[in-house]
Structure formats: structure tokens, C-alpha cells
Scaffold this motif. Structure first.
Motif, short mmCIF file in Angstrom:
data_model
loop_
_atom_site.label_atom_id
_atom_site.label_comp_id
_atom_site.label_asym_id
_atom_site.label_seq_id
_atom_site.Cartn_x
_atom_site.Cartn_y
_atom_site.Cartn_z
N HIS A 1 0.45 7.19 32.74
CA HIS A 1 0.91 8.71 33.37
C HIS A 1 0.20 9.71 33.09
O HIS A 1 -0.39 9.80 31.98
CB HIS A 1 2.54 9.01 33.00
CG HIS A 1 3.51 7.90 33.42
ND1 HIS A 1 3.42 7.72 34.74
CD2 HIS A 1 4.22 7.22 32.82
CE1 HIS A 1 4.53 6.87 35.03
NE2 HIS A 1 5.12 6.72 33.74
N LEU A 2 -0.14 10.58 34.06
CA LEU A 2 -0.66 12.10 33.56
C LEU A 2 0.35 12.89 33.29
O LEU A 2 1.17 13.22 34.29
CB LEU A 2 -1.77 12.42 34.74
CG LEU A 2 -2.55 13.56 34.64
CD1 LEU A 2 -3.36 13.65 33.29
CD2 LEU A 2 -3.40 14.12 35.79
N VAL A 3 0.53 13.29 32.10
CA VAL A 3 1.46 14.12 31.75
C VAL A 3 0.90 15.80 31.87
O VAL A 3 -0.28 15.84 31.52
CB VAL A 3 1.84 13.96 30.39
CG1 VAL A 3 2.97 15.03 29.99
CG2 VAL A 3 2.43 12.30 30.30
N PHE A 4 1.65 16.68 32.04
CA PHE A 4 1.23 17.89 32.35
C PHE A 4 2.22 18.93 31.84
O PHE A 4 3.44 18.84 31.95
CB PHE A 4 1.09 18.53 33.84
CG PHE A 4 0.98 19.81 34.32
CD1 PHE A 4 -0.04 20.74 33.93
CD2 PHE A 4 2.03 20.59 34.93
CE1 PHE A 4 -0.12 22.06 34.11
CE2 PHE A 4 2.05 21.90 35.21
CZ PHE A 4 1.01 22.44 34.87
N GLU A 5 1.49 19.81 31.15
CA GLU A 5 2.67 21.08 30.61
C GLU A 5 1.95 22.20 30.87
O GLU A 5 0.69 22.47 30.68
CB GLU A 5 2.72 20.98 29.11
CG GLU A 5 3.74 22.14 28.66
CD GLU A 5 3.64 22.51 27.37
OE1 GLU A 5 4.27 23.61 26.79
OE2 GLU A 5 3.12 21.55 26.64
N GLY A 6 2.74 23.18 31.73
CA GLY A 6 2.05 24.48 32.08
C GLY A 6 2.40 25.61 31.14
O GLY A 6 3.14 25.41 30.07
N PRO A 7 1.92 26.78 31.58
CA PRO A 7 2.34 28.11 30.41
C PRO A 7 3.66 28.62 30.91
O PRO A 7 3.95 29.75 31.13
CB PRO A 7 1.22 28.91 30.98
CG PRO A 7 0.95 28.74 32.32
CD PRO A 7 1.13 27.22 32.48
N GLY A 8 4.57 27.86 30.72
CA GLY A 8 6.07 28.14 30.79
C GLY A 8 7.10 27.03 31.23
O GLY A 8 6.47 26.13 31.63
N GLU A 9 8.31 27.29 31.03
CA GLU A 9 9.31 25.95 31.52
C GLU A 9 9.31 25.68 32.86
O GLU A 9 9.34 24.59 33.34
CB GLU A 9 10.67 26.40 30.99
CG GLU A 9 11.64 25.54 31.26
CD GLU A 9 13.07 25.76 30.71
OE1 GLU A 9 14.00 24.89 30.59
OE2 GLU A 9 13.28 26.84 30.24
N LYS A 10 8.86 26.76 33.75
CA LYS A 10 9.09 26.39 35.29
C LYS A 10 7.61 26.52 35.80
O LYS A 10 7.70 26.95 36.98
CB LYS A 10 9.89 27.39 35.97
CG LYS A 10 11.30 27.22 35.30
CD LYS A 10 12.34 28.18 36.30
CE LYS A 10 13.81 28.07 35.49
NZ LYS A 10 14.84 28.79 36.34
N ALA A 11 6.54 26.03 35.21
CA ALA A 11 5.20 26.52 35.37
C ALA A 11 4.93 25.33 36.68
O ALA A 11 5.52 24.25 36.54
CB ALA A 11 4.21 26.28 34.36
N GLU A 12 4.09 25.73 37.82
CA GLU A 12 4.24 24.66 38.64
C GLU A 12 2.39 24.43 38.68
O GLU A 12 1.49 25.41 38.13
CB GLU A 12 4.48 25.19 40.10
CG GLU A 12 5.67 25.49 40.27
CD GLU A 12 6.22 26.07 41.64
OE1 GLU A 12 5.26 26.35 42.30
OE2 GLU A 12 7.28 25.77 42.22
N LEU A 13 2.12 23.23 39.37
CA LEU A 13 0.63 22.97 39.27
C LEU A 13 0.38 22.80 41.02
O LEU A 13 0.83 22.09 41.74
CB LEU A 13 0.51 21.50 38.64
CG LEU A 13 -0.86 20.93 38.59
CD1 LEU A 13 -2.06 21.93 38.12
CD2 LEU A 13 -1.01 19.68 38.18
N LYS A 14 -0.71 23.56 41.22
CA LYS A 14 -1.03 23.83 42.58
C LYS A 14 -2.00 22.54 42.78
O LYS A 14 -2.58 21.72 42.29
CB LYS A 14 -1.97 25.03 42.79
CG LYS A 14 -1.35 26.37 42.90
CD LYS A 14 -2.33 27.54 43.04
CE LYS A 14 -1.53 28.64 43.16
NZ LYS A 14 -2.86 29.64 43.27
N ALA A 15 -1.68 22.08 43.98
CA ALA A 15 -2.40 20.51 44.40
C ALA A 15 -3.84 20.88 44.30
O ALA A 15 -4.67 20.03 44.11
CB ALA A 15 -1.90 19.99 45.90
#
Length: 398
Positions: free
Chosen positions: A170-184
Motif C-alpha cells: 500500500h502507498l500510505v499518505f499523511e498530509g499536513p493536517g487531519e483533513k489534508a487532501e492529496l491532489k491527483a
């Protein structure tokens, strides 16, 4: 009690010792990693221009400087993300909070860099992708650990396609905040960078193209929490870590060196003015000066000069100030006998007056400079000694 710091200088003796311990932990905790491969990682970390990314090495140390855990991550400046390569605790410190403290520090590094987020490969926890129950339990434990920080697997892509060696991640992601989104659009660039620069030996060009093109829509979806659904999100600390601050050592007794003669420009207000400005930026960590023996000073300055400075200052009466007026030629075998001539022999210009406290203030300044140097030798990135007298007229013999 542990302290976490980042390794900046790979030639520093203290850091060399820490890196040797890191290698031992890596090889012990990751059996598939050979000692030679570990050496290659540390060699690449010394030369950040050799690769598309820059290695970031964080170490957790006990009070005795023994390394009890480490993080090796890769920062991709062009794509603005961190890839977590390895996180490990010493086998005798596993489960003691070392891993959590290290990962939290990595989050702080990512936030300070204004990164899109932290990414890493993690073995799957689904029965269809990992039929071995014992291995699956270990994978679940890892994903549970990261879910506390908001890190979750990306869904809706072909990233889980088996690679050349049939491994699945799996590719795991954590952004800068609880509700961070990752643009395609960012996701495509990041996935390509990971597969090309981190997994190139396991992924063909065709495989990479297929996975990248599987990213659809405007935003990548993250899997819903499965292991810590009611657990409170751990916020990223908005602080400057102690080891990233600049060490500050101030000659607190500098005021005793105060020549009030008209035309003499060096004055105590310099220190006060500089400290006022340094206080505004909050990136300095103040420490008291330590005491060092004269033998350290004698490594730099001639003993005859040190004795002269001690004696002439000790002989100064009341508010007497001595300025050099005669500058004899410097012959080491013909040092002037008279003190007024020695002043000109050892002082290189007329802006270096001597008085009763000049030696005391200078000696305290030396202690500050050596304390700051010691901080750097012990792993701090930078240290600043704020001293009076400033010492920029000093040479070995004068």
C-alpha cells in the motif's frame, strides 16, 4: 529520557559513531538489508547532489549518546514530499515510544519544509493480499500505529499491483493536517518519483506508466480508518526542535571590559543590541559557558604572549589604560624587555588597548567560543558565541 536530533555533518566524530550504531540497528531490524546496502545509504546521504532526493537521518539517543532508534527518510525537493525509507528502534527499546517520538519528529520536519506530506510503502493488511495470518497481524500493527497520526493507504489506484519480485504494498499518505487532501496532479508526480527513484529495481517502465495512469479524478481517496476509528488525531507540533536551534553562548561578564576613552568604538552596548535582535527570531537556545584550561588556549596562542597579557593586565593600577605607541619588529629570539615596548610588540594596532580587566574578559570570551565549538562537535548544527572583546585582531603571537 531520549533526545532526537538530525544528523547534518557526516564527518563529525560524534555523528560517525551515531551512524555506526544506526547501521547496526538497521541490519538487525531489517534482515533483507545487507551491511553493504546500508553503507550505500549513508554514503549517498553525505552527497545530497548525487540523487534526485536528499536523505534525512534522525537519531534517538539516550543520555549516554547510545542510539536507541532512527529514521531514514528521503526528501524530494522538486515534488515537495518526504518518503519514509526506514524507522526502527533498538531491539531492547522496541515498544518504548521511540518509534512514535521519531515519527513525530519527521512530521515536524515535513511541516517545516512546507511539504505536501509523508509517503511510505506498507505491507497490506487484507487477507486476499496477505494470506499469511502471522505476517498480516504484523502489517495490521504497523498500519494501526500510523493511523493515530492520520496516515492511511491511498485507494483507487493500481499501486498494489505486484512488482517484479511479486511484492505488494500500500502507498500510505499523511498530509499536513487531519483533513489534508492529496491532489491527483501531485499524486501522479509523487508516485512516479517513488517508483522511479525508490523502487526502480522492482518496477519496469511499463509498470510505472500503468500505475501512474491509474490515478484518476481531481483528488486521491484515502482508505477509511479501520484500526483507530475513535482515536483522537495527534496534531503536528508547531515548534522548532531543540537540535535545530542555534546554540547561543554569551560572555556574561563582558561589561568589565569597557574602555571609555573618546574615539574607542568597541563598547558593551554591542552585546545588548545584538541580544535584543536575536530574541525576536526565537531560533536560538542559550547555554552557559564552560571553563576550559589554559592548555586549550596554548594550542592556538604562544605561551609567551599569554603570560605577557596576564602580567600586564595584573600590573595595571586603578583605571590605567595602556595603548601601544612603539611597534618593535617581531623577532621571536629578541622579545623587548620593557613592558611599554612589549605592548607594541604583541598588539598589532593602536585599537587594542589593555587595562586591568582585559585579560579576564578575553579569557571568558575564549571559554564562550570553546563552548560553542563543543556544541557543534557534539552534533548541533550551528552555534554562535557572542563575546566581548570580539577577538578579531587576534593571531597566534598577538
Amino acid at each position: 529520557m531520549i533526545a532526537i536530533r538530525r544528523i547534518y555533518d557526516h564527518n563529525n566524530p560524534v555523528n560517525k559513531l551515531a551512524l555506526a550504531q544506526c547501521k547496526e540497528i538497521l541490519v538487525a531490524q531489517f534482515p533483507y538489508l545487507t551491511p553493504e546496502e546500508a553503507d550505500e545509504i549513508f554514503l549517498a546521504a553525505k552527497n545530497p547532489l548525487a540523487t534526485h532526493f536528499r536523505y534525512v537521518i534522525l537519531v534517538a539517543e539516550a543520555r549516554n549518546k547510545k542510539v536507541v532508534g532512527l529514521v531514514i527518510a528521503s526528501y524530494f525537493p522538486k515534488e515537495r514530499f518526504y518518503f519514509l525509507d526506514y524507522i526502527a528502534a533498538h531491539q531492547h527499546r522496541s515498544g518504548g515510544g521511540v518509534g512514535g517520538a521519531l515519527y513525530e519528529r519527521l512530521r515536524e520536519e515535513a511541516a517545516a519544509s512546507d511539504a505536501i506530506g509523508i509517503f511510505f510503502d506498507c505491507l497490506p493488511d487484507e487477507p486476499e493480499l496477505c494470506p499469511d495470518e502471522k505476517e498480516r497481524k504484523q502489517n495490521i500493527a504497523r498500519l494501526r500505529f500510523y493511523e493515530r497520526y492520520g496516515a492511511r493507504p491511498i485507494e483507487g489506484t493500481l499501486y498494489e499491483l505486484p512488482r517484479n519480485d511479486q511484492s505488494v504494498f500500500h502507498l500510505v499518505f499523511e498530509g499536513p493536517g487531519e483533513k489534508a487532501e492529496l491532489k491527483a496532479s501531485d499524486g501522479r508526480k509523487i508516485i512516479r518519483a517513488i517508483l522511479e527513484h525508490k523502487q526502480s529495481g522492482k518496477c519496469s517502465a511499463e509498470y510505472i506508466k500503468k500505475v501512474v495512469e491509474s490515478v484518476k479524478g481531481n483528488t486521491l481517496m484515502l482508505r477509511k480508518k479501520q484500526h483507530f476509528r475513535k482515536e483522537k488525531y495527534i496534531e503536528i507540533k508547531k515548534i522548532i526542535p531543540a537540535d535545530k536551534k542555534i546554540g547561543l553562548v554569551v560572555n556574561e561578564g563582558h561589561i568589565i571590559h569597557h574602555v571609555k576613552d573618546k574615539g574607542y568604538l568597541e563598547s558593551p552596548v554591542r552585546v545588548k543590541s545584538i541580544l535584543k535582535e536575536l530574541d525576536k527570531v526565537k531560533i536560538f537556545e542559550k547555554a552557559p559557558a564552560k571553563s576550559y584550561p589554559d592548555s586549550w588556549v596554548e594550542e592556538v596562542h604562544y605561551k609567551e604572549f599569554i603570560n605577557f597579557l596576564k602580567n600586564v593586565c595584573a600590573a595595571a593600577k586603578d583605571d590605567a589604560i595602556f595603548y601601544p605607541e612603539i611597534f618593535p619588529k617581531r623577532y621571536s629570539e629578541r622579545i623587548p624587555l620593557r613592558p611599554e615596548h612589549q605592548i607594541g610588540y604583541y598588539c598589532i594596532d593602536s585599537t587594542t588597548p589593555l587595562h586591568a580587566n582585559a585579560y579576564k574578559a578575553s579569557r571568558a570570551a575564549v571559554n564562550c567560543a570553546l563552548t560553542a565549538a563543543d556544541q557543534v562537535l557534539n552534533g548541533r548544527q550551528m552555534a554562535y558565541a557572542l563575546v566581548r572583546p570580539p577577538g578579531h585582531h587576534e593571531i597566534g603571537r598577538a
